[in-house]
Design an enzyme around this catalytic site. Structure first.
Site, PDB file in Angstrom:
ATOM      1  NE  ARG A   1      39.934  39.550  43.192  1.00  0.00           N
ATOM      2  CZ  ARG A   1      39.806  38.251  43.418  1.00  0.00           C
ATOM      3  NH1 ARG A   1      39.954  37.394  42.407  1.00  0.00           N
ATOM      4  NH2 ARG A   1      39.534  37.791  44.613  1.00  0.00           N
TER       5      ARG A   1
ATOM      6  CD  GLU B   1      49.266  38.018  44.832  1.00  0.00           C
ATOM      7  OE1 GLU B   1      48.073  38.171  45.153  1.00  0.00           O
ATOM      8  OE2 GLU B   1      49.760  36.900  44.622  1.00  0.00           O
TER       9      GLU B   1
END
Ligand code: 8ZB
Length: 480
Positions: free
Chosen positions: A93, A164
């Protein structure tokens, strides 16, 4: 829309940024077609929405293929999940692929999880495909990445058709110093890539992370941010958009908010000519402090699903009884799903709510959201990205409890006596007139009802809404 030549040259740069980028090419389209998958995730969402059903989707990610497969098969078979996740680890991330590589290696050597998710970029196209091929339900890539360009490339090439995040919702809740301008630009790339696959026959579903900072986010803020993420995605050719919302805990407000979220997203997409975009909704079970005690955690999980079904959410993102502890075991994860399933089975097609109360609350949310959106649009001079960055700079849009320098954080939410979220301070949000009058009287009523406490103590109590009992009662922490 990002021009074709510019986009292709950006792609070369992105794919060159880590070795597995080499695995991405034309073959990806052949692969999707060979699986007969022209957008399985979007398809499943469309069917659910048309049939008035609410789907259940857990979270879940572990570093190694074999364990990830076991996890997803378990969630599918024992947990009866309708949609599956591939949760990505925190190093990925942050684009820290070298650190992810070290921990992936350590995971392999010890045959145990040394990462809190599946490192899609490091695992590369082939191994990510092996996960997808081991299950029959569609799988979404779930993460929390301000710059997800390479992650999207590897994910789509590997055959995943739902992704997402967004330039606002995967920045402001997650990062302190990433400029909105930059995260929006990087997510325009992700949306452009999604639009590129869509145009070539592989519909990519894009989900906005509407739970944001997870606690006490006023619905109008969620709606305004979601509308802009939907517009930004549609502008790049995305045709399947899921907007999300995190449970607050007041049923009337939650149901009203989800319905306004869906209708206003459709309204603004249509206003700007994106009539072909299909909009669905995701309801997040409570994202704030969770009970330690399994019985209370499961009750809260059921409560969330109940609310989601009453709201007509297309899907629910489920929590687990391990939420207060950390990454759940697959058994705990399945418990959250099965607890939720009872509510879906029982409540679908019931409407026990006071409709007039929902409609009243919905019209207030709409009024406030419209103020935020329209003022932001004016600031942007016809450019959605500018609207968002300028609106946050000016405080016309804001997000409570954000770690980001790029949200003023001047908005202070507080619950009213029924647990609905109101504004103790609305900062620079353009809220006025009767909206503020009603808000202020509801806030006043709350302040008077607990007059022994300072407003900040009340807010703390509101954050801890579902664990107050445990904080007071030591015995509950003993695992009863
Ligand atoms: C912002 C999202 C946070 C939620 C869950 C957390 C929390 C994170 C994993 C996971 C299962 C994982 N979460 N990583 N759940 N497996 N690897 O996301 O517990 O509920």
């Amino acid at each position: 829309m990002i021009g074709s030549d510019v986009f292709q040259s950006m792609r070369r740069e992105v794919l060159a940024s880590w070795s597995t980028g080499d695995e991405v090419g034309e073959e990806a389209f052949e692969y999707h077609k060979s699986r007969g998958d022209y957008g399985a995730f979007d398809q499943r969402l469309r069917e659910a929405k048309a049939g008035g059903r609410t789907l259940l989707q857990p979270r879940g990610g572990v570093p190694l293929v074999k364990q990830q497969v076991e996890l997803l098969q378990f969630l599918e078979e024992k947990g009866m999940a309708d949609l599956l996740p591939l949760t990505v680890d925190s190093y990925t991330r942050q684009n820290r692929y070298e650190a992810a590589e070290r921990h992936l290696k350590a995971s392999r050597e010890s045959d145990s999880a040394q990462l809190n998710g599946f490192p899609v970029v490091n695992q590369g196209v082939e191994r990510s495909r092996a996960v997808l091929e081991a299950v029959s339900s569609p799988v979404e890539i779930r993460h929390g990445t301000p710059d997800a360009r390479l992650l999207a490339e590897i994910s789509y090439a590997a055959g995943y058709t739902s992704f997402e995040g967004g330039g606002i919702t995967y920045n402001l809740p997650y990062s302190a110093r990433v400029p909105l301008e930059r995260s929006i630009r990087d997510w325009q790339y992700v949306d452009r890539l999604s639009g590129y696959y869509t145009a070539r026959g592989v519909v990519i579903n894009r989900e906005s992370y509407g739970a944001l900072t997870g606690i006490l986010v006023p619905p109008a803020i969620v709606v305004a941010i979601s509308v802009f993420e939907a517009l930004l995605a549609a502008e790049q050719g995305v045709t399947s958009i899921t907007v999300g919302y995190g449970q607050i805990g007041n049923v009337i407000q939650d149901v009203a908010a989800l319905q306004v979220l869906e209708s206003m997203t459709e309204e603004y997409l249509s206003r700007f000519g994106y009539d072909e975009v299909h909009v669905t909704t995701a309801f997040h079970q409570w994202m704030g402090p969770f009970p330690m005690l399994e019985s209370r955690a499961l009750s809260l999980i059921g409560f969330g699903t109940l609310t989601a079904v009453l709201a007509g959410a297309t899907k629910v993102i489920t929590k687990t009884p391990h939420e207060a502890i950390g990454v759940p075991t697959k058994e705990a994860n399945a418990k959250g799903l099965l607890c939720s399933r009872l509510m879906v089975e029982t409540l679908t097609h019931q409407q026990p709510l006071d409709r007039a109360a929902v409609d009243r609350e919905a019209s207030w949310i709409q009024l406030a959201a419209r103020g935020l959106i329209d003022r932001s649009l004016e600031l942007g001079d016809g450019d959605f990205a500018n609207s968002v960055t300028r609106a946050f700079e000016a405080g016309v849009m804001d997000l409570p409890f954000s770690p980001s320098e790029y949200a003023n954080g001047d908005v202070l939410p507080i619950r009213d006596v029924e647990g609905a979220v109101r504004y103790l301070d609305c900062g620079g949000l353009p809220l006025e007139g009767e909206f503020l009058d009603r808000n202020d009287s509801l806030v006043q009523e709350r302040l008077e009802s607990e007059s022994g406490l300072e407003p900040t103590q009340l807010i703390e109590r509101d954050v801890n809404y579902f664990i107050e009992h445990e904080l007071l009662d030591e015995s509950e922490r003993l695992g009863l």
